[in-house]
Design an enzyme around this catalytic site. Structure first.
Site, PDB file in Angstrom:
ATOM      1  N   CYS A 145     -22.919  16.536  13.424  1.00  0.00           N
ATOM      2  CA  CYS A 145     -22.423  15.958  14.675  1.00  0.00           C
ATOM      3  C   CYS A 145     -22.979  14.546  14.882  1.00  0.00           C
ATOM      4  O   CYS A 145     -22.379  13.734  15.583  1.00  0.00           O
ATOM      5  CB  CYS A 145     -22.793  16.848  15.856  1.00  0.00           C
ATOM      6  SG  CYS A 145     -22.017  18.481  15.810  1.00  0.00           S
ATOM      7  N   GLY A 146     -24.130  14.260  14.268  1.00  0.00           N
ATOM      8  CA  GLY A 146     -24.706  12.923  14.337  1.00  0.00           C
ATOM      9  C   GLY A 146     -24.150  11.968  13.304  1.00  0.00           C
ATOM     10  O   GLY A 146     -24.587  10.815  13.216  1.00  0.00           O
TER      11      GLY A 146
ATOM     12  N   ARG B  53     -18.390  19.566  28.435  1.00  0.00           N
ATOM     13  CA  ARG B  53     -17.856  18.378  27.765  1.00  0.00           C
ATOM     14  C   ARG B  53     -16.618  17.899  28.504  1.00  0.00           C
ATOM     15  O   ARG B  53     -15.748  18.694  28.849  1.00  0.00           O
ATOM     16  CB  ARG B  53     -17.516  18.692  26.309  1.00  0.00           C
ATOM     17  CG  ARG B  53     -16.935  17.509  25.535  1.00  0.00           C
ATOM     18  CD  ARG B  53     -16.603  17.894  24.114  1.00  0.00           C
ATOM     19  NE  ARG B  53     -17.798  18.226  23.361  1.00  0.00           N
ATOM     20  CZ  ARG B  53     -17.894  19.248  22.523  1.00  0.00           C
ATOM     21  NH1 ARG B  53     -16.874  20.065  22.344  1.00  0.00           N
ATOM     22  NH2 ARG B  53     -19.007  19.464  21.855  1.00  0.00           N
TER      23      ARG B  53
ATOM     24  N   ARG C 158      -7.734  24.855  14.779  1.00  0.00           N
ATOM     25  CA  ARG C 158      -9.081  24.278  14.713  1.00  0.00           C
ATOM     26  C   ARG C 158      -9.090  23.029  15.597  1.00  0.00           C
ATOM     27  O   ARG C 158      -8.060  22.607  16.107  1.00  0.00           O
ATOM     28  CB  ARG C 158      -9.433  23.917  13.254  1.00  0.00           C
ATOM     29  CG  ARG C 158     -10.891  23.815  12.916  1.00  0.00           C
ATOM     30  CD  ARG C 158     -11.649  25.127  12.946  1.00  0.00           C
ATOM     31  NE  ARG C 158     -12.946  25.020  12.277  1.00  0.00           N
ATOM     32  CZ  ARG C 158     -14.037  24.503  12.834  1.00  0.00           C
ATOM     33  NH1 ARG C 158     -13.985  24.046  14.064  1.00  0.00           N
ATOM     34  NH2 ARG C 158     -15.159  24.437  12.160  1.00  0.00           N
ATOM     35  N   LYS C 159     -10.255  22.415  15.741  1.00  0.00           N
ATOM     36  CA  LYS C 159     -10.326  21.181  16.524  1.00  0.00           C
ATOM     37  C   LYS C 159      -9.599  20.061  15.800  1.00  0.00           C
ATOM     38  O   LYS C 159      -9.369  20.110  14.590  1.00  0.00           O
ATOM     39  CB  LYS C 159     -11.769  20.794  16.797  1.00  0.00           C
ATOM     40  CG  LYS C 159     -12.575  20.341  15.582  1.00  0.00           C
ATOM     41  CD  LYS C 159     -13.970  19.935  16.030  1.00  0.00           C
ATOM     42  CE  LYS C 159     -14.810  19.490  14.848  1.00  0.00           C
ATOM     43  NZ  LYS C 159     -16.177  19.089  15.265  1.00  0.00           N
TER      44      LYS C 159
ATOM     45  N   GLY D  42     -29.014  17.459  13.435  1.00  0.00           N
ATOM     46  CA  GLY D  42     -29.913  18.600  13.326  1.00  0.00           C
ATOM     47  C   GLY D  42     -29.542  19.608  12.277  1.00  0.00           C
ATOM     48  O   GLY D  42     -30.375  20.442  11.881  1.00  0.00           O
TER      49      GLY D  42
END
Length: 600
Positions: free
Chosen positions: A522-523, A132, A251-252, A517
């Protein structure tokens, strides 16, 4: 057009004397990026010539990390900020035959290399990684895109592909460790990086894809996104990529900067969302700040108003973001990772109390930044514009051309074709969108007819300009093809189902269908008109004469984007089999009954 910044971008430093300590020390409460300020050397990593990410933690944060979850303990045991050195060393040993990828330390393989942007896809493609990048504001050029294609081409057409993400970012697939140094060096030569793009890092800076070419623009987000990107991933002392000050977050962390009322950046699903707004009294342009939006397997949260407004200048935005990151880094949860996102910290404080904390932190930096109260949002009606298709720019004789890239997936050949189009029509510049499409800016109106006749945009190509209102608005996560968490294959299904829906119904407005998914989303299915999330389902099997488990989905309906952004938090339907004969009729009914579609 490459973004120009006076930066020395080196692959890595191994000499300890290359480091001059800054004020970013856990012993220094008033932090500063002023390079003239130095402090005692704390936690120096001699392999990088930089301090470790752990050395910046407050005493309390360090104490809690020692008692924290397994990820926290792993970061303390082996700091993530030096992971890029290990990548180079592993690569050299693999190339020389001294070791294989299977002998890479397990913690590095599955976790720590994420600090270099390398995510091992062990369940699907053992020994290969998704890499990424960081592409602030989603702006790349033709040279960079060709470089991406060159780097993944050796992995073949099935594994070596390029994905545009929902953060205007790029992911390279199929990467092997032994090739990573070549890719990293090439990225840095092209003013890009993969450092601190995954795991507990600040992710790609999302901005307005129409920055500088937008007739309704309130703020040009390009400089701000680049400045924020440098804050989190450029060492202010060595001017090299990788900023250890933010090398051990709990965390992110996601930041989005909107340039106008369309909110193409989706600020309402980011930890920090900057929404442009004129100050009601002074008339100065600035940002209302929303906080805490995120999506995860356990919770999906829409951002909340912070009652904070900041001026839109670079100093104010960077200082404000730094203050929130410092508080988040040192005070957020280190035990339960599901509660280690900013929203939980805001809720722990309370909105007004959190505001007071951030104002205090900003003031402690003494940079002349003033945080004001929330300013009144515009009240006149506004219709969000579309990014695909051909649209006039404020620049005379120029148009922007939105190119549809189904599910954001580009093959090597398609990447080179898009790069060629950019060289020929848009001065080499390409803009990426959170809808996983691309924009060619500054195209001459006189060249549009010629552009539309290009073979790579024709009926036999996946890429296109004037595409259907359903097909052109599909978004998809990686899916089971590469992701071990996904319950279903998404990209191929999303592309196929959207084409079938275009054949079955007519709609009078764009319909956004998102695929994801698994519940990590994430989508981003909750922001979609129709969101399809992988989930268990059962279907009658005539051979076995009973219901059996099959790939299935949950369906979310009614998410909104733009300045009235709103999440559809609960699925409208569950347990729907994914097979075309089962899913298509359900989607057609939803389109007809809730979106006014008419059968063809």
């Amino acid at each position: 057009m490459k973004q120009t910044r006076s930066l020395l971008l080196l692959s890595f430093l191994t000499a300890s004397n290359a480091f001059t300590p800054s004020a970013f020390s856990r012993n220094e409460r008033k932090r500063s990026t002023d390079l003239s300020v130095t402090t005692e050397l704390v936690g120096l990593d001699v392999r990088t010539g930089k301090p470790t990410g752990t050395s910046f933690l407050s005493d309390d944060a360090l104490k809690r990390a020692k008692k924290g979850n397994p990820t926290e303990k792993a970061k303390l045991k082996k700091d993530g900020t030096s992971a890029f050195v290990d990548v180079y060393e592993y690569a050299a040993k693999i190339r020389s035959g001294e070791m294989t990828w299977k002998e890479v330390e397990r913690a590095d393989l599955d976790s720590r290399l994420k600090f270099v942007g390398m995510l091992h896809r062990g369940k699907r493609t053992p020994g290969q990684f998704m890499m990424r990048l960081k592409v602030p504001n989603g702006i790349i050029d033709s040279d960079q895109l060709r470089f991406f294609a060159d780097m993944v081409e050796p992995y073949g057409p099935e594994k070596g592909v390029i994905d545009i993400t929902t953060r205007q970012n790029i992911q390279l697939r199929g990467v092997k460790i032994e090739d990573a140094p070549t890719i990293i060096d090439g990225l840095h030569e092209r003013n890009l990086t993969s450092f601190q793009s995954a795991l507990d890092s600040v992710r790609n800076m999302v901005g307005n894809p129409l920055a500088g070419i937008d007739e309704n623009e309130m703020i040009d987000t390009r400089e701000i996104c680049n400045a924020l990107n440098d804050l989190v991933s450029l060492d202010p002392v060595t001017n090299t990529r990788g900023n250890p000050a933010w090398g051990n977050l709990p965390r992110k962390f996601n930041i989005a900067v909107s340039g106008g009322r369309d909110d193409f950046a989706h600020t309402h699903i980011n930890d920090i969302g900057l929404q442009p707004c004129v100050h009601g009294e002074t008339g100065e342009m600035g940002f209302n700040v929303v906080l805490g939006g995120y999506m995860s397997i356990k919770r999906v949260a829409e951002s909340v108003d912070s009652n904070m407004w900041i001026p839109a200048d670079r100093n104010s935005v960077v200082t404000f973001a730094e203050a929130i990151l410092r508080v988040f880094r040192d005070e957020s949860e280190r035990k339960d990772r599901q509660k280690a996102r900013l929203m939980w910290l805001v809720e722990k404080y309370g909105v007004e109390e959190f505001k007071a904390k951030i104002v205090e932190e900003v003031n402690s930096y003494d940079r002349g930044v003033v945080v004001d109260d929330f300013q009144p949002r515009p009240t006149e009606s506004y219709e969000r514009r579309e990014l695909t298709g051909i649209h006039k720019q404020p620049q005379r004789g120029k148009v922007r051309v939105g190119v549809h890239i189904p599910t954001g997936r580009l093959s090597v050949e398609e990447s080179r074709q898009l790069a060629d189009l950019a060289d020929k029509y848009s001065g080499g510049e390409i803009r990426l969108t959170v809808e996983q499409n691309a924009i060619l800016p500054n195209v001459s109106e006189r060249a549009v007819k010629k552009l539309l006749k290009e073979e790579c945009l024709g009926p036999d190509s996946r890429l296109g300009v004037n595409v259907g209102m359903i097909e052109g608005n599909v978004v998809s996560c990686t899916g089971a093809e590469f992701c071990g968490l996904a319950l279903i294959e998404t990209k191929a299904n999303a592309e196929n189902i959207s084409k079938k829906l275009e054949e079955l119904v007519t709609v009078d407005r764009p319909i956004r269908i998102h695929w994801t998914g698994c519940p990590n989303s994430c989508g981003q299915v909750q922001v979609a008109d129709i969101g399809i999330m992988g989930a268990p389902a059962r279907k009658y099997d005539p051979v076995k004469d009973k219901d059996v488990a099959v790939p299935g989905c949950k369906i979310f309906v009614g998410g909104q984007i733009g300045e009235e952004g709103h999440l559809a938090l609960d699925p409208q339907m569950t347990g729907i089999p994914l097979a075309e004969e089962d899913l298509l009729p359900v989607l057609v009914d939803i389109l007809k009954n809730q979106f006014g579609a008419v059968e063809k």
